[in-house]
Design a protein around this motif. Structure first.
Motif, mmCIF file in Angstrom:
data_model
loop_
_atom_site.group_PDB
_atom_site.id
_atom_site.type_symbol
_atom_site.label_atom_id
_atom_site.label_comp_id
_atom_site.label_asym_id
_atom_site.label_seq_id
_atom_site.Cartn_x
_atom_site.Cartn_y
_atom_site.Cartn_z
ATOM 1 N N VAL A 280 -12.179 73.264 29.756
ATOM 2 C CA VAL A 280 -11.701 74.226 30.776
ATOM 3 C C VAL A 280 -10.550 75.123 30.506
ATOM 4 O O VAL A 280 -10.336 75.976 31.279
ATOM 5 C CB VAL A 280 -11.501 73.269 31.875
ATOM 6 C CG1 VAL A 280 -10.293 72.372 31.870
ATOM 7 C CG2 VAL A 280 -11.674 73.861 33.241
ATOM 8 N N THR A 281 -9.882 74.605 29.506
ATOM 9 C CA THR A 281 -8.652 75.698 29.237
ATOM 10 C C THR A 281 -8.960 76.684 28.721
ATOM 11 O O THR A 281 -8.067 77.772 29.073
ATOM 12 C CB THR A 281 -7.786 74.641 28.056
ATOM 13 O OG1 THR A 281 -8.546 74.487 26.884
ATOM 14 C CG2 THR A 281 -7.141 73.338 28.458
ATOM 15 N N ALA A 284 -9.777 78.943 31.860
ATOM 16 C CA ALA A 284 -8.324 78.812 32.364
ATOM 17 C C ALA A 284 -7.267 79.885 32.133
ATOM 18 O O ALA A 284 -6.646 80.596 32.956
ATOM 19 C CB ALA A 284 -7.795 77.502 32.649
ATOM 20 N N PHE A 304 -1.177 78.996 41.183
ATOM 21 C CA PHE A 304 -1.669 77.882 40.306
ATOM 22 C C PHE A 304 -0.856 76.774 40.600
ATOM 23 O O PHE A 304 -1.457 75.572 40.478
ATOM 24 C CB PHE A 304 -1.620 78.512 38.888
ATOM 25 C CG PHE A 304 -2.414 79.651 38.428
ATOM 26 C CD1 PHE A 304 -3.725 79.508 38.946
ATOM 27 C CD2 PHE A 304 -2.146 80.778 37.704
ATOM 28 C CE1 PHE A 304 -4.539 80.592 38.451
ATOM 29 C CE2 PHE A 304 -2.969 81.529 37.346
ATOM 30 C CZ PHE A 304 -4.444 81.593 37.665
ATOM 31 N N GLY A 335 -7.345 72.701 34.493
ATOM 32 C CA GLY A 335 -7.408 74.075 34.119
ATOM 33 C C GLY A 335 -6.320 75.028 34.884
ATOM 34 O O GLY A 335 -5.841 75.838 34.531
ATOM 35 N N PHE A 336 -6.078 74.701 36.333
ATOM 36 C CA PHE A 336 -4.771 75.255 36.963
ATOM 37 C C PHE A 336 -3.529 75.043 36.378
ATOM 38 O O PHE A 336 -2.681 75.727 36.322
ATOM 39 C CB PHE A 336 -4.723 74.932 38.482
ATOM 40 C CG PHE A 336 -6.248 75.486 38.959
ATOM 41 C CD1 PHE A 336 -6.341 76.817 39.330
ATOM 42 C CD2 PHE A 336 -7.019 74.661 39.786
ATOM 43 C CE1 PHE A 336 -7.438 77.549 39.949
ATOM 44 C CE2 PHE A 336 -8.065 75.330 40.608
ATOM 45 C CZ PHE A 336 -8.436 76.829 40.574
ATOM 46 N N ALA A 339 -3.503 77.167 33.223
ATOM 47 C CA ALA A 339 -3.084 78.584 33.753
ATOM 48 C C ALA A 339 -1.681 78.585 34.065
ATOM 49 O O ALA A 339 -1.136 79.896 33.653
ATOM 50 C CB ALA A 339 -4.251 78.948 34.662
#
Length: 444
Positions: A280-281, A284, A304, A335-336, A339
């Motif tokens: 997911v990174t 993101a 975020f 993920g957030f 980010a």
């Protein structure tokens, strides 16, 4: 603000910059994998008390070897509220009467129990050996597992401080920084080297000291009076930026490592969690770049960080038996958080003037590493409430999102070079925008 003209002469974003980026990515991958190992080297497998009648190999000599394992477990280990064997207590004496309950369980809380005085038996189906099984870091000693993680993160913090000075021996210096710090000859040498790597021919003829001095005249004049590092705390506007950015980075690192270092607190399948967190990174970070380019630095971080805080409040409220939902929410939270961390790096670098950017970034990075090192200690709070650490992470994330409002926007703005640029930012911001309206040095 004419350094971008010199970059155009060395080929812009060419092979030289791409190679440096690749080498930095490789080194980051090697380091980050060691941090993630803590999820497996410090994993807590299923465990229960060692019981003489159940785990002694010679027990069959007295006749109890005829009983099944589940029967011996029933008379030796009490059950918890989930009707699972207790992990930290055992019956003081075998409760033979429990064999006649035929699958129904009476209230065993009134029976005499004792701690695991003879050690524990561990489920080694997933982890053959961890620091928990080697040192019995369970039950009364479970907080020592957090201390072991803290020691690792504290070592990473000290290493970042010490190795920062050693890295100058192997990494190429920034040509812009060399010029601004009154080292134009070394800066010119780095520019020529970059031009050769990028395939620019006759770079020595076009990149001369005369060209450099004419293009960077204002910056070189400002470099003659190099400010000491302590001056960054004497200028109110710059001091405010450093303090606010340090708090934001502290909260960013705390939230990111709070999730990635404690997978077992999120779900049962740590391997699946780790795979999804790694996957997911990538999207993101791409979403973060799009947000930085279209929404700006401040709005992106606020969005975020607030989302991270919401996920921290939501995840603990999901029951443990709803593993799929916990997996989805945790993955989105990582993920957030990733980010937000990328946005923090970008915004922080663009707010610091060139003459002290490396020093200021180092200070902010140290504060962020302190936040990362404290996350294992906060997990000790689960002794009092399993939700308490996540609430702390959520509060810091939300506060960081609100603090960002106090920082200026840097998208499509020229980078500050000197301390005076930051000091006079408010007074001359409109004039600077009119004069440098064509310079978009912070746009991706």
């Amino acid at each position: 603000m004419a350094f971008h003209k010199l970059l155009d002469q060395v080929g812009g974003l060419g092979r030289f910059q791409i190679l440096q980026l690749i080498f930095l990515c490789i080194s980051s991958l090697i380091v980050y994998s060691h941090i993630l190992l803590e999820n497996f080297t410090a994993a807590v497998p299923g465990h229960r008390c060692w019981v003489h009648i159940l785990d002694n190999d010679t027990i069959s000599a007295n006749g109890t070897g005829l009983l099944r394992q589940d029967a011996l477990l029933r008379i030796s280990i009490p059950l918890d509220s989930n009707l699972e064997p207790e992990k930290c207590r055992r019956f003081l004496h075998p409760q033979w009467q429990l064999l006649h309950l035929n699958g129904t369980f009476s209230n065993t809380s009134e029976l005499d129990t004792e701690p695991c005085v003879d050690g524990w038996v561990y489920d080694r189906s997933s982890f053959s050996s961890t620091i928990v099984t080697e040192w019995d870091l369970v039950c009364q000693s479970q907080s020592l597992k957090s201390m072991a993680k803290f020691s690792f993160m504290a070592g990473m913090l000290m290493g970042s401080i010490i190795s920062g000075h050693l890295s100058d021996r192997w990494l190429a210096e920034s040509a812009r920084w060399l010029i601004i710090t009154n080292k134009p000859e070394e800066g010119l040498k780095e520019l020529r080297r970059a031009a050769r790597r990028n395939g620019v021919k006759n770079a020595g003829d076009t990149l001369t000291m005369e060209v450099l001095r004419s293009v960077m005249q204002e910056e070189l004049e400002a470099a003659k009076s190099k400010p000491p590092a302590c001056d960054m705390f004497r200028i109110p506007n710059l001091r405010k930026r450093i303090c606010l950015l340090s708090f934001v980075r502290f909260a960013n690192c705390m939230s990111f490592y709070g999730l990635t270092l404690h997978l077992q607190h999120l779900g049962t399948n740590v391997f699946l969690f780790q795979i999804l967190f790694g996957i997911v990174t990538l999207p993101a970070n791409y979403i973060a770049l799009l947000a930085l380019n279209h929404l700006g630095r401040r709005i992106s971080q606020i969005l975020f960080m607030l989302l991270v805080g919401i996920f921290f409040l939501t995840i603990p409220s999901v029951p443990q038996d709803m593993q799929t939902l916990r997996l989805v929410l945790s993955t989105l939270g990582v993920g957030f958080s990733s980010a937000a961390l990328l946005c923090s790096f970008t915004h922080g670098n663009e707010l610091m003037p060139t003459v002290i950017r490396a020093t200021a970034s180092g200070i902010i990075g140290i504060i962020g590493n302190i936040g990362a090192a404290l996350t294992p200690l906060l997990m000790i709070l689960t002794v009092y409430s399993p939700h308490l650490p996540w609430i702390v992470f959520a509060v810091f994330s939300i506060l960081a999102g609100l603090v960002i409002i106090l920082l200026p926007e840097t998208r499509n703005r020229p980078l500050p070079d000197s301390l005076q640029d930051v000091e006079n930012k408010k007074k001359g911001s409109r004039k600077a925008e009119q004069e440098d309206i064509s310079i978009k040095v912070t746009q991706f």
